[in-house]
Design a protein around this motif. Structure first.
Motif, PDB file in Angstrom:
ATOM      1  N   GLY A   1      -1.738  -1.812  -9.358  1.00  0.00           N
ATOM      2  CA  GLY A   1      -2.350  -2.075  -8.478  1.00  0.00           C
ATOM      3  C   GLY A   1      -1.732  -3.115  -7.331  1.00  0.00           C
ATOM      4  N   ARG A   2      -0.811  -3.735  -8.257  1.00  0.00           N
ATOM      5  CA  ARG A   2       0.191  -4.777  -7.411  1.00  0.00           C
ATOM      6  C   ARG A   2       0.692  -3.870  -6.718  1.00  0.00           C
ATOM      7  N   VAL A   3       1.663  -2.667  -6.881  1.00  0.00           N
ATOM      8  CA  VAL A   3       2.375  -2.203  -6.480  1.00  0.00           C
ATOM      9  C   VAL A   3       1.741  -1.380  -5.158  1.00  0.00           C
ATOM     10  N   LEU A   4       0.731  -0.482  -5.826  1.00  0.00           N
ATOM     11  CA  LEU A   4      -0.228   0.396  -4.119  1.00  0.00           C
ATOM     12  C   LEU A   4      -0.359  -0.760  -3.002  1.00  0.00           C
ATOM     13  N   ALA A   5      -0.806  -2.269  -4.044  1.00  0.00           N
ATOM     14  CA  ALA A   5      -1.265  -3.082  -2.484  1.00  0.00           C
ATOM     15  C   ALA A   5       0.698  -3.437  -1.643  1.00  0.00           C
ATOM     16  N   GLU A   6       0.680  -3.874  -2.772  1.00  0.00           N
ATOM     17  CA  GLU A   6       2.582  -3.886  -2.078  1.00  0.00           C
ATOM     18  C   GLU A   6       3.267  -2.736  -0.150  1.00  0.00           C
ATOM     19  N   ILE A   7       2.637  -1.483  -1.178  1.00  0.00           N
ATOM     20  CA  ILE A   7       3.661  -0.704  -0.451  1.00  0.00           C
ATOM     21  C   ILE A   7       2.390   0.502   0.234  1.00  0.00           C
ATOM     22  N   ALA A   8       1.087  -0.082   0.146  1.00  0.00           N
ATOM     23  CA  ALA A   8      -0.237   0.751   1.032  1.00  0.00           C
ATOM     24  C   ALA A   8       0.066   1.229   2.368  1.00  0.00           C
ATOM     25  N   ASP A   9       0.250   0.394   3.600  1.00  0.00           N
ATOM     26  CA  ASP A   9       0.887   0.943   4.062  1.00  0.00           C
ATOM     27  C   ASP A   9       2.155   0.164   5.159  1.00  0.00           C
ATOM     28  N   LEU A  10       3.148   0.684   4.240  1.00  0.00           N
ATOM     29  CA  LEU A  10       4.804   1.023   4.458  1.00  0.00           C
ATOM     30  C   LEU A  10       4.993   2.091   4.702  1.00  0.00           C
ATOM     31  N   ASP A  11       6.191   2.291   5.430  1.00  0.00           N
ATOM     32  CA  ASP A  11       7.447   4.124   5.101  1.00  0.00           C
ATOM     33  C   ASP A  11       7.340   4.135   4.524  1.00  0.00           C
ATOM     34  N   ILE A  12       7.889   5.142   3.429  1.00  0.00           N
ATOM     35  CA  ILE A  12       8.528   5.587   2.275  1.00  0.00           C
ATOM     36  C   ILE A  12      10.040   4.772   2.330  1.00  0.00           C
ATOM     37  N   ALA A  13      10.205   4.131   3.561  1.00  0.00           N
ATOM     38  CA  ALA A  13      12.183   4.121   2.907  1.00  0.00           C
ATOM     39  C   ALA A  13      11.383   2.261   2.680  1.00  0.00           C
ATOM     40  N   ASP A  14      10.797   1.566   3.225  1.00  0.00           N
ATOM     41  CA  ASP A  14      10.025   0.375   2.842  1.00  0.00           C
ATOM     42  C   ASP A  14       9.239   0.367   1.799  1.00  0.00           C
TER      43      ASP A  14
END
Length: 189
Positions: free
Chosen positions: A61-74
C-alpha cells in the motif's frame, strides 16, 4: 482484542523469532489468557501468517501510494526507495519473514498458512502492477503475474543478503536492485 494480540505478537516475534515465540508470552503481553489468543487464532502459525499478510500489504500500500500519480520513470525510483527503506529499517521483521518461509518449506502445518498469505499477497501485488501498467498504457507488455513473483523473490533474497552483509547490501544497493527490476519490466520497447 484481536488488534492487541497482533501487536503483542509482533513484539514477541521480533524479540524471540518465530520458532522460539510462545503463545503464553504473546497473551501476557496483550493482557489476555492463552485461551483468548486461541479464540482469535487457530495456531501460532495462523497468528504469524495474519501478521505477515498485514505487514506485507501495508508495504504494498505504501509503494502504491508513493507511485499512484507518478509517471513510469519517477515511479521506478520511488518504488525502489520505499521498499529499500522498509527492508533496511526493519531488519528484524525481514529475518522473521525468512524464518517463517524456511519453516513453511519443512512443515506442512506452517506451509498451509504461509502459502495462503503469500498467494493472497502475490494476487494483490499482481492487481497493483496490472493497474499501474494499464494506467501507464503498457498493460500489453507487462506480465503482472511474473513480475509479482519476481519482485517477491527479489525482496526475499535482498532481505537475506542485507541481513548477512549490511555493509555491501545497504539501502542504496537494495534500492538500485528493486528499481532495476521495475525499470526492466516497465521499459519501453
Amino acid at each position: 482484542m484481536r488488534r492487541r494480540i497482533l501487536g503483542a505478537a509482533a513484539e514477541e516475534f521480533a524479540v524471540r523469532g518465530f520458532a522460539a515465540a510462545k503463545l503464553t508470552e504473546i497473551a501476557r503481553r496483550a493482557g489476555f489468557t492463552k485461551g483468548a489468543v486461541y479464540s482469535n487464532f487457530e495456531s501460532k502459525q495462523d497468528l504469524f501468517a495474519e501478521l505477515f499478510a498485514e505487514r506485507s500489504l501495508e508495504l504494498a500500500g505504501r509503494v502504491l501510494a508513493e507511485i499512484a500519480d507518478l509517471d513510469i520513470a519517477d515511479a521506478v525510483g520511488r518504488g525502489g526507495e520505499t521498499i529499500s527503506t522498509w527492508l533496511v529499517g526493519e531488519p528484524g521483521w525481514a529475518l522473521l519473514v525468512l524464518e517463517f518461509g524456511v519453516q513453511a518449506a519443512r512443515e506442512p502445518a506452517i506451509a498451509e498458512a504461509y502459502l495462503r498469505e503469500r498467494r493472497s499477497l502475490r494476487s494483490q501485488l499482481e492487481d497493483l502492477i496490472a493497474g499501474r501498467a494499464d494506467a501507464w498504457g503498457i498493460a500489453d507488455r507487462v506480465d503482472a503475474h511474473v513480475l509479482a513473483i519476481t519482485i517477491m523473490a527479489l525482496i526475499s533474497g535482498l532481505m537475506l543478503e542485507h541481513a548477512v552483509d549490511p555493509e555491501q547490501v545497504d539501502q542504496q544497493a537494495v534500492q538500485s536492485a528493486v528499481a532495476g527490476v521495475f525499470a526492466g519490466a516497465f521499459a519501453r520497447p
